[in-house]
Design an enzyme around this catalytic site. Structure first.
Site, PDB file in Angstrom:
ATOM      1  N   ASP A  99       8.573   0.987  -2.513  1.00  0.00           N
ATOM      2  CA  ASP A  99       7.136   1.267  -2.550  1.00  0.00           C
ATOM      3  C   ASP A  99       6.499   0.519  -3.721  1.00  0.00           C
ATOM      4  O   ASP A  99       6.841   0.756  -4.887  1.00  0.00           O
ATOM      5  CB  ASP A  99       6.918   2.773  -2.697  1.00  0.00           C
ATOM      6  CG  ASP A  99       5.472   3.194  -2.463  1.00  0.00           C
ATOM      7  OD1 ASP A  99       4.577   2.342  -2.624  1.00  0.00           O
ATOM      8  OD2 ASP A  99       5.244   4.363  -2.132  1.00  0.00           O
TER       9      ASP A  99
ATOM     10  N   SER B 134       1.116  10.145  -0.076  1.00  0.00           N
ATOM     11  CA  SER B 134       0.388   9.385  -1.084  1.00  0.00           C
ATOM     12  C   SER B 134      -0.450  10.335  -1.938  1.00  0.00           C
ATOM     13  O   SER B 134       0.115  11.207  -2.602  1.00  0.00           O
ATOM     14  CB  SER B 134      -0.460   8.302  -0.415  1.00  0.00           C
ATOM     15  OG  SER B 134      -0.953   7.390  -1.358  1.00  0.00           O
TER      16      SER B 134
ATOM     17  N   HIS C 235       5.152   1.645   1.083  1.00  0.00           N
ATOM     18  CA  HIS C 235       4.439   2.919   0.908  1.00  0.00           C
ATOM     19  C   HIS C 235       4.381   3.734   2.197  1.00  0.00           C
ATOM     20  O   HIS C 235       4.345   4.959   2.156  1.00  0.00           O
ATOM     21  CB  HIS C 235       3.032   2.647   0.379  1.00  0.00           C
ATOM     22  CG  HIS C 235       2.326   3.885  -0.087  1.00  0.00           C
ATOM     23  ND1 HIS C 235       2.882   4.786  -0.974  1.00  0.00           N
ATOM     24  CD2 HIS C 235       1.096   4.386   0.207  1.00  0.00           C
ATOM     25  CE1 HIS C 235       2.033   5.774  -1.205  1.00  0.00           C
ATOM     26  NE2 HIS C 235       0.948   5.554  -0.507  1.00  0.00           N
TER      27      HIS C 235
END
Length: 726
Positions: free
Chosen positions: A671, A596, A703
């Site tokens: 995602d 991320s 995600h």
């Protein structure tokens, strides 16, 4: 012959004994959250809950009353008891008691669910006292005070009252008009979309109009022909959704909407001072007034405002706070149990998150806590002591300790006696708390503490669940940030057989973004299990919390404003410089990995320092902040229109040409947080530049990889480093 047989048997026994004492190695099935053996390698725990001021341990098949002074337990009831009293059949049995809870202090009533119904059982009378069949509905929110339930069915919001009568509150709900859900992409501390008044007679709820928001074209591949499955995704500088707040009154069966300012939703109106974000909805103790924070789209002007819950009329602005960067309201106000006109508010107005005392008339602001440290959480109040119970890192930035703060004079009294990280839950009156705490060499201890006296009773001392295994060396320390003055904390994980005379490949694990930290004074310095797996395979793993991460104050957090990744890289390179100074780190074999924001940092480091990092694995990486969501992106970067230089500087598409080392990019194919467009745009830039990253996607995953897919993910990450760094 007899002697020979005896010697053979003795030799076999000695061999078996030696094998039994030989330490074992971990697998990812042991260490990873989705692994088949993961639970066996976690510290022992207890599931505890409060029944008023009585402590209850909830197990799979029993609930026990715990004596707070001795720790002795008395059986309250069993799972078989509950199912017998509820007259459950095989298809509608309560499966475990871990989530059983006790909504009414002083009454012998336990709340349980079985996926089909939500039930209140009087465990002394041994019978059901109330039940509904709405536990499977969306956005289910049951109120103990009125026994009413708010829920969503086919996009419409309903309330079922205590008698089971259903009240339909909306008719226009759809994919575009969303009711009773968390809004503003779950920013500003928003985690849900419905809020009951203390007496349960009024329900405040969010209404989100996202019809004007652009669809991101997600695809569901698990069909004969892949299906279009769009997701509403407002990107930075673009049109966002519009939110209003409704209030339903059970007594009148009527709904009013708060007369909040109608904020701009178009990216063309981003400079308007009109508030558009509404967060931290709170009712007054008598349910007549609603309080909430209103924040302009630029997120630098925050106001605490009151509304009449009966009419929706705007009443007063009680408090305001402005910043040249951003203000971030994350916590609802909390009224004093002994004074319905006074409340606690959290703010970073002096540079650190602290408690302030205000009244509903907007009277003088009084700061309760002070210092270069952060209040981490407010656990509740103790009315007898006129105190608020908090956790804070007052003793040390890496610790979370417990305190009683006098509302009268702000004096603080520490409630725990052990260094480390404490997570506690307060009883209804605030007289007791149970405290689950850990330290670098403490897997988990659990105490129950008398708040007034500070005396604690130990309920659990967890043994080391890794005993008998090869365990890495876990260390922590500090280095200076790139500014030369700020201390940064790191964790280093070394192989169990570490030899300072050897040269080790080293992986820098990085996150580095807001609202997160990697290093704390918990077990193994908060090391992730994958780090143990890598250390076992002969790597050193290094983790550094750079400026921009949480719980160090505003100056530390806001150093990255309008230039995400730049200050963070400078600090991470200070860590690399430290690593290179160590004789056992192989400077020619340094890798980097993150997910991320950490994926963004991984590619940033790989492309800005291509001669330093030989291998990288970037998961779910942000590539271009103009493709990220409005609320988060604009808080830290402003809009692309306001900050074109910052967006250009942090855009990794332009850095694709600098890639030299081996880089693997991984994404969840579906995602909805960092949409796949990020990865694909970087791959396209690499194609045009002639650089060669590797790419892997997890179909159907979002995600973060869920379940056993996480084991597969971490094996893939590990193999990449084994192939190209080891």
């Amino acid at each position: 012959m007899m002697k020979t047989k005896f010697l053979l048997v003795l030799f076999s026994l000695l061999t078996l004994s030696a094998m039994a004492q030989e330490k074992k190695f971990f697998t990812l099935e042991d260490l990873n959250f989705g692994g088949t053996n993961y639970r066996r390698h976690q510290p022992a725990n207890q599931w505890l809950t409060w029944w008023g001021d009585e402590l209850v341990r909830t197990d799979v098949e029993e609930c026990y009353l715990v004596n707070k002074k001795t720790g002795r337990e008395q059986l309250l009831f069993t799972l078989d008891d509950i199912n017998r009293w509820a007259d459950s059949d095989d298809d509608h049995r309560v499966r475990h008691l871990h989530s059983a809870w006790f909504p009414y202090p002083g009454q012998p009533i336990v709340a349980v669910g079985n996926g089909h119904a939500f039930t209140l059982i009087d465990f002394k009378a041994r019978q059901i006292v109330w039940q509904d069949s709405l536990s499977g509905q969306e956005a289910n929110d049951w109120c103990p005070a009125s026994k009413a339930t708010a829920y969503v069915d086919k996009h419409q919001l309903y309330v079922a009252d205590a008698q089971g009568k259903q009240h339909q509150l909306t008719t226009d709900g759809s994919r575009d008009i969303v009711y009773a859900r968390a809004v503003h992409r779950n920013e500003f501390g928003i985690e849900k979309g419905t809020f009951w008044s203390p007496d349960g007679q009024r329900l405040a709820f969010y209404r989100m109009d996202q019809s004007m928001v652009t669809d991101y074209p997600q695809v569901d591949i698990f069909h004969r022909t892949a299906a279009y499955q769009p997701d509403k995704y407002p990107m930075a500088g673009m049109t966002s959704h519009a939110v209003t707040i409704g209030v339903y009154d059970l007594r009148t069966d009527r709904t009013v909407y708060l007369q909040t300012p109608v904020g701009p939703v178009s990216g063309d109106s981003i400079d308007s001072p009109t508030p558009v974000y509404f967060s931290n909805i709170t009712f007054s103790p008598d349910g007549s007034t609603i309080y909430l924070f209103e924040l302009n789209r630029d997120q630098n002007d925050c106001r605490l405002v009151s509304y009449d819950a009966a009419t929706g009329q705007r009443m007063a602005e009680i408090y305001s706070e402005k910043s040249d960067k951003y203000v971030e309201p994350l916590h609802p106000i909390l009224f004093l149990p002994w004074d319905s006109s006074t409340f606690i508010m959290q703010s970073q107005r002096d540079g650190y998150n602290h408690l302030y005392l205000l009244n509903t008339q907007g009277g003088a602001l009084r700061q309760l806590t002070h210092g270069e440290w952060v209040v981490l959480d407010v656990l509740g109040f103790n009315e007898k002591l006129k105190s608020v119970i908090v956790s804070a890192n007052k003793c040390h930035p890496l610790q979370r300790r417990l305190y009683s703060v006098s509302v009268t004079d702000g004096s603080m009294r520490q409630l725990d006696s052990a260094e480390g990280v404490h997570h506690a839950t307060l009883s209804t009156s605030g007289s007791y708390l149970f405290d689950k705490f850990t330290a670098p060499d403490v897997p988990r201890n659990i105490d129950v503490t008398d708040v007034k006296s500070g005396k604690a009773t130990r309920l659990l001392t967890a043994a080391d669940p890794w005993a008998g295994y090869h365990q890495p060396v876990f260390e922590s320390g500090t280095i200076k940030a790139a500014d030369g003055t700020t201390d940064l904390f790191y964790r280093m994980v070394k192989p169990y057989d570490f030899d300072a005379a050897r040269k080790y490949p080293t992986v820098v694990y990085v996150y580095g973004g807001p609202h997160a930290h990697n290093v704390e004074a918990s077990w193994h310095w908060a090391s992730r299990s994958w780090e143990t797996y890598m250390a076992q395979r002969g790597y050193i793993v290094f983790i550094l919390d750079n400026r921009g991460s949480e719980n160090r104050g505003l100056a530390f957090e806001q150093a990255t404003f309008r230039q995400l990744g730049q200050v963070e890289m400078l600090d991470q390179m200070q860590g690399v410089g430290f690593l290179k100074s160590l004789p056992f780190v192989d400077a020619d074999r340094i890798g980097v990995h993150g997910w991320s924001f950490g994926g963004f940092m991984t590619i940033s480091l790989m492309t800005h320092y291509p001669d330093v990092f030989k291998v990288g694995v970037a998961g779910g990486p942000v590539i271009d902040w103009s493709l990220y969501e409005v609320m988060y992106g604009e808080r830290y970067m402003d809009t692309p229109q306001q900050n074109p230089e910052g967006y250009a500087k942090t855009n990794l598409v332009s850095q694709a040409k600098n890639l030299k080392g081996r880089l693997q990019i991984i994404t969840g194919y579906n995602d909805a947080t960092v949409v796949p467009q990020h990865c694909l745009s970087f791959l396209d830039a690499c194609v045009k530049a002639g650089t060669q990253p590797d790419f892997f996607a997890y179909p159907g995953e979002e995600h973060n990889m869920r379940g056993h897919a996480s084991v597969h993910l971490h094996e893939r990450i590990t193999r990449y480093f084994d192939d190209y760094l080891k």
